[in-house]
Write a protein that holds these residues in place. Structure first.
Motif, PDB file in Angstrom:
ATOM      1  N   LEU A  32      -2.363 -23.952  -7.388  1.00 39.41           N
ATOM      2  CA  LEU A  32      -3.754 -24.348  -8.125  1.00 39.41           C
ATOM      3  C   LEU A  32      -4.147 -25.949  -7.853  1.00 39.41           C
ATOM      4  CD1 LEU A  32      -3.186 -23.149 -11.507  1.00 39.41           C
ATOM      5  CD2 LEU A  32      -4.521 -22.380  -9.545  1.00 39.41           C
ATOM      6  N   SER A  33      -3.452 -26.835  -7.228  1.00 35.79           N
ATOM      7  CA  SER A  33      -2.961 -27.925  -7.502  1.00 35.79           C
ATOM      8  C   SER A  33      -3.986 -28.596  -5.794  1.00 35.79           C
ATOM      9  CB  SER A  33      -1.732 -28.560  -7.143  1.00 35.79           C
ATOM     10  OG  SER A  33      -2.007 -30.032  -6.214  1.00 35.79           O
ATOM     11  N   GLU A  34      -3.709 -27.308  -4.354  1.00 35.44           N
ATOM     12  CA  GLU A  34      -3.725 -27.075  -3.519  1.00 35.44           C
ATOM     13  C   GLU A  34      -5.493 -26.884  -3.477  1.00 35.44           C
ATOM     14  OE1 GLU A  34      -1.144 -24.436  -1.446  1.00 35.44           O
ATOM     15  OE2 GLU A  34       0.420 -25.948  -1.517  1.00 35.44           O
ATOM     16  N   ARG A  35      -5.970 -26.028  -3.354  1.00 40.58           N
ATOM     17  CA  ARG A  35      -7.305 -25.367  -3.800  1.00 40.58           C
ATOM     18  C   ARG A  35      -8.387 -26.119  -5.014  1.00 40.58           C
ATOM     19  NH1 ARG A  35      -3.371 -22.815  -2.583  1.00 40.58           N
ATOM     20  NH2 ARG A  35      -3.197 -20.897  -0.435  1.00 40.58           N
ATOM     21  N   LEU A  36      -7.941 -26.985  -5.475  1.00 38.38           N
ATOM     22  CA  LEU A  36      -8.617 -27.786  -6.524  1.00 38.38           C
ATOM     23  C   LEU A  36      -8.748 -28.941  -6.500  1.00 38.38           C
ATOM     24  CD1 LEU A  36      -7.494 -26.939 -10.141  1.00 38.38           C
ATOM     25  CD2 LEU A  36      -9.414 -26.274  -9.188  1.00 38.38           C
ATOM     26  N   PRO A  37     -10.132 -29.471  -6.410  1.00 34.64           N
ATOM     27  CA  PRO A  37     -10.240 -31.346  -6.257  1.00 34.64           C
ATOM     28  C   PRO A  37      -8.976 -31.866  -6.113  1.00 34.64           C
ATOM     29  CG  PRO A  37     -11.839 -30.917  -6.939  1.00 34.64           C
ATOM     30  CD  PRO A  37     -11.024 -29.484  -7.089  1.00 34.64           C
ATOM     31  N   TRP A  52       0.832 -19.495 -13.851  1.00 34.58           N
ATOM     32  CA  TRP A  52      -0.241 -19.184 -15.233  1.00 34.58           C
ATOM     33  C   TRP A  52      -0.828 -17.470 -15.335  1.00 34.58           C
ATOM     34  CZ3 TRP A  52      -1.396 -22.099 -18.914  1.00 34.58           C
ATOM     35  CH2 TRP A  52      -1.214 -24.137 -18.925  1.00 34.58           C
ATOM     36  N   ALA A  53      -0.493 -17.026 -16.126  1.00 36.44           N
ATOM     37  CA  ALA A  53      -1.626 -15.882 -16.427  1.00 36.44           C
ATOM     38  C   ALA A  53      -2.333 -15.519 -17.186  1.00 36.44           C
ATOM     39  CB  ALA A  53       0.175 -15.598 -15.820  1.00 36.44           C
ATOM     40  N   PHE A  54      -3.434 -14.579 -16.703  1.00 39.03           N
ATOM     41  CA  PHE A  54      -4.236 -14.007 -18.335  1.00 39.03           C
ATOM     42  C   PHE A  54      -3.072 -12.583 -18.648  1.00 39.03           C
ATOM     43  CE2 PHE A  54      -7.917 -16.378 -16.020  1.00 39.03           C
ATOM     44  CZ  PHE A  54      -8.248 -17.134 -17.035  1.00 39.03           C
ATOM     45  N   ARG A  55      -2.883 -12.590 -20.218  1.00 36.58           N
ATOM     46  CA  ARG A  55      -2.070 -11.795 -20.791  1.00 36.58           C
ATOM     47  C   ARG A  55      -3.199 -11.181 -21.742  1.00 36.58           C
ATOM     48  NH1 ARG A  55      -1.011 -11.586 -16.227  1.00 36.58           N
ATOM     49  NH2 ARG A  55       1.459 -11.799 -15.996  1.00 36.58           N
ATOM     50  N   THR A  56      -2.923  -9.714 -22.111  1.00 37.89           N
ATOM     51  CA  THR A  56      -3.797  -9.357 -23.098  1.00 37.89           C
ATOM     52  C   THR A  56      -3.522 -10.659 -24.589  1.00 37.89           C
ATOM     53  OG1 THR A  56      -3.841  -7.396 -22.505  1.00 37.89           O
ATOM     54  CG2 THR A  56      -3.878  -7.800 -25.108  1.00 37.89           C
ATOM     55  N   ALA A  57      -4.337 -10.309 -25.541  1.00 38.41           N
ATOM     56  CA  ALA A  57      -3.708 -11.280 -26.616  1.00 38.41           C
ATOM     57  C   ALA A  57      -2.191 -10.101 -27.421  1.00 38.41           C
ATOM     58  CB  ALA A  57      -4.998 -11.486 -27.800  1.00 38.41           C
ATOM     59  N   ALA A  58      -1.549 -11.266 -28.256  1.00 36.79           N
ATOM     60  CA  ALA A  58      -0.414 -10.794 -28.646  1.00 36.79           C
ATOM     61  C   ALA A  58      -1.074  -9.755 -30.134  1.00 36.79           C
ATOM     62  CB  ALA A  58       0.430 -11.460 -29.046  1.00 36.79           C
ATOM     63  N   ASP A  59      -2.116 -10.266 -30.848  1.00 36.80           N
ATOM     64  CA  ASP A  59      -2.574  -9.643 -31.904  1.00 36.80           C
ATOM     65  C   ASP A  59      -3.024  -8.202 -31.187  1.00 36.80           C
ATOM     66  OD1 ASP A  59      -4.361 -10.874 -31.265  1.00 36.80           O
ATOM     67  OD2 ASP A  59      -4.966 -10.710 -33.045  1.00 36.80           O
ATOM     68  N   LEU A  60      -3.112  -8.017 -29.973  1.00 37.29           N
ATOM     69  CA  LEU A  60      -4.213  -7.191 -29.531  1.00 37.29           C
ATOM     70  C   LEU A  60      -3.950  -5.698 -28.759  1.00 37.29           C
ATOM     71  CD1 LEU A  60      -7.873  -8.420 -28.587  1.00 37.29           C
ATOM     72  CD2 LEU A  60      -6.996  -7.359 -30.558  1.00 37.29           C
ATOM     73  N   SER A  61      -2.238  -6.156 -28.267  1.00 33.12           N
ATOM     74  CA  SER A  61      -1.008  -5.015 -27.631  1.00 33.12           C
ATOM     75  C   SER A  61      -1.271  -3.834 -28.482  1.00 33.12           C
ATOM     76  CB  SER A  61      -0.039  -6.303 -27.781  1.00 33.12           C
ATOM     77  OG  SER A  61       0.891  -5.767 -29.182  1.00 33.12           O
ATOM     78  N   PHE A  62      -1.410  -3.689 -29.363  1.00 34.17           N
ATOM     79  CA  PHE A  62      -1.897  -2.453 -30.019  1.00 34.17           C
ATOM     80  C   PHE A  62      -2.760  -1.497 -29.178  1.00 34.17           C
ATOM     81  CE2 PHE A  62      -4.023  -4.180 -32.975  1.00 34.17           C
ATOM     82  CZ  PHE A  62      -5.673  -3.057 -33.366  1.00 34.17           C
ATOM     83  N   ARG A  92     -13.542 -23.662 -13.872  1.00 29.48           N
ATOM     84  CA  ARG A  92     -14.072 -22.101 -13.380  1.00 29.48           C
ATOM     85  C   ARG A  92     -13.105 -21.800 -11.650  1.00 29.48           C
ATOM     86  NH1 ARG A  92     -19.424 -21.794 -11.190  1.00 29.48           N
ATOM     87  NH2 ARG A  92     -19.474 -19.178 -11.212  1.00 29.48           N
ATOM     88  N   ILE A  93     -13.232 -22.613 -11.006  1.00 29.56           N
ATOM     89  CA  ILE A  93     -12.266 -22.563  -9.804  1.00 29.56           C
ATOM     90  C   ILE A  93     -11.159 -22.400 -10.621  1.00 29.56           C
ATOM     91  CG2 ILE A  93     -11.680 -23.416  -7.286  1.00 29.56           C
ATOM     92  CD1 ILE A  93     -14.007 -25.244  -7.447  1.00 29.56           C
ATOM     93  N   ALA A  94     -10.429 -22.895 -11.242  1.00 29.33           N
ATOM     94  CA  ALA A  94      -8.823 -22.275 -11.684  1.00 29.33           C
ATOM     95  C   ALA A  94      -8.574 -21.007 -11.977  1.00 29.33           C
ATOM     96  CB  ALA A  94      -8.178 -23.853 -12.292  1.00 29.33           C
ATOM     97  N   GLU A  95      -9.614 -20.929 -12.998  1.00 32.11           N
ATOM     98  CA  GLU A  95     -10.309 -20.192 -13.849  1.00 32.11           C
ATOM     99  C   GLU A  95     -10.281 -18.431 -12.875  1.00 32.11           C
ATOM    100  OE1 GLU A  95     -12.888 -17.747 -17.741  1.00 32.11           O
ATOM    101  OE2 GLU A  95     -13.872 -19.230 -16.025  1.00 32.11           O
ATOM    102  N   ALA A  96     -10.859 -18.632 -11.939  1.00 29.64           N
ATOM    103  CA  ALA A  96     -11.067 -17.901 -10.562  1.00 29.64           C
ATOM    104  C   ALA A  96      -9.599 -17.386 -10.035  1.00 29.64           C
ATOM    105  CB  ALA A  96     -11.951 -17.985  -9.591  1.00 29.64           C
ATOM    106  N   LEU A  97      -8.683 -18.412  -9.510  1.00 36.23           N
ATOM    107  CA  LEU A  97      -7.750 -17.975  -9.336  1.00 36.23           C
ATOM    108  C   LEU A  97      -6.423 -17.377  -9.495  1.00 36.23           C
ATOM    109  CD1 LEU A  97      -7.054 -22.583  -7.614  1.00 36.23           C
ATOM    110  CD2 LEU A  97      -8.152 -19.797  -6.412  1.00 36.23           C
ATOM    111  N   VAL A  98      -6.450 -18.183 -10.963  1.00 37.85           N
ATOM    112  CA  VAL A  98      -5.292 -17.105 -12.080  1.00 37.85           C
ATOM    113  C   VAL A  98      -6.155 -15.881 -12.294  1.00 37.85           C
ATOM    114  CG1 VAL A  98      -4.155 -17.208 -14.372  1.00 37.85           C
ATOM    115  CG2 VAL A  98      -5.586 -19.297 -12.952  1.00 37.85           C
ATOM    116  N   PHE A  99      -7.245 -15.725 -12.597  1.00 37.73           N
ATOM    117  CA  PHE A  99      -7.840 -14.335 -12.340  1.00 37.73           C
ATOM    118  C   PHE A  99      -8.020 -13.040 -11.162  1.00 37.73           C
ATOM    119  CE2 PHE A  99     -11.561 -11.590 -12.789  1.00 37.73           C
ATOM    120  CZ  PHE A  99     -10.730 -10.394 -13.646  1.00 37.73           C
ATOM    121  N   ALA A 100      -7.886 -13.974 -10.208  1.00 31.41           N
ATOM    122  CA  ALA A 100      -7.753 -13.105  -8.974  1.00 31.41           C
ATOM    123  C   ALA A 100      -6.485 -12.248  -8.888  1.00 31.41           C
ATOM    124  CB  ALA A 100      -8.867 -14.205  -7.800  1.00 31.41           C
ATOM    125  N   SER A 101      -5.586 -13.261  -8.808  1.00 32.95           N
ATOM    126  CA  SER A 101      -4.188 -12.984  -8.994  1.00 32.95           C
ATOM    127  C   SER A 101      -3.567 -11.960  -9.118  1.00 32.95           C
ATOM    128  CB  SER A 101      -3.261 -14.369  -8.517  1.00 32.95           C
ATOM    129  OG  SER A 101      -1.807 -14.297  -8.323  1.00 32.95           O
TER     130      SER A 101
END
Length: 227
Positions: free
Chosen positions: A36-41, A71-81, A18-27
């Motif tokens: 990520l390594s610096e901020r995870l346990p 790492w980044a969150f991106r729209t699924a390729a098949d939904l780009s349209f 959840r922490i890793a997910e939040a860090l990527v989502f917030a950026s």
């Protein structure tokens, strides 16, 4: 969380994810694994955590993707349209810019003279400026040859934009032919170079200095960046 003895209770795997997910989502930019390594346990296997998140997001409308070591969150390729394009979207690259970008991607580190030798025509400064402004091309260093020409390479933003994890994911000859990007009769012996992951300077490159940046117009004398 602390126990009665004052010791820190180990964090659960779900909490770490959840922490890793939040860090990527917030950026707003792809997040380096080192960040990520610096901020995870301490002792967290960051790669394993991210691979689990990749699997969790694979069937969803957004995917977790890796570009280089980021790492980044991106729209699924098949939904780009279904994503409405911004009315102010940048104009498509010219054929010349696409050719130059492809040469830099496959042949980096490469100098302007080497690009012109491959294309058979001169490359305008404007073409390189467009690629630099897009954030896809960067100055790498200085070649240790007469004149010390500047070498060019691609950026993490280039990988991110084109959905590549690393340069070796660039399409090869058969993939280019299958996509219809190489048509007609291909000359005998024609080959697509195998892209190398060359983040660090090559043996024949020197690092860019402040004086180099001033000469290239990236810094004003005294070290202030141009607006």
């Amino acid at each position: 969380m602390e126990t009665e003895e004052g010791e820190t209770e180990p964090m659960s795997l779900i909490e770490v994810e959840r922490i890793a997910e939040a860090l990527v989502f917030a950026s707003s930019e792809p997040v380096p694994e080192a960040f990520l390594s610096e901020r995870l346990p301490r002792g967290t296997d960051v790669g394993a955590v991210m691979r689990r998140l990749v699997e969790a997001y694979a069937p969803r409308g957004v995917n977790l993707i890796r570009t280089g070591d980021r790492w980044a969150f991106r729209t699924a390729a098949d939904l780009s349209f279904v994503i409405r394009k911004d009315e102010n979207e940048a104009k498509k690259l010219s054929r010349a810019a696409l050719e130059v970008l492809a040469i830099i991607a496959y042949h980096q580190p490469v100098t302007r003279a080497e690009i012109e030798e491959i294309r058979g025509v001169q490359t305008s400064k404007g073409t390189l400026d467009v690629l630099m402004e897009a954030g896809w091309v960067r100055f790498r260093g200085r070649r240790r040859t007469p004149g010390r020409p500047v070498t060019l390479g691609t950026t993490v933003e280039f990988l991110d934009h084109f959905g590549l994890e690393e340069l070796r994911d660039l399409p090869g000859l058969e993939e280019l032919k299958g996509a219809g990007l190489l048509s007609g009769r291909i000359p005998p012996g024609f080959a697509i170079p195998i892209p190398q992951n060359v983040d660090e300077l090559a043996e024949d490159e020197d690092p860019i200095t402040q004086l180099d940046l001033e000469e290239l117009g990236l810094l004003t004398p005294g070290g202030e960046a141009d607006e």
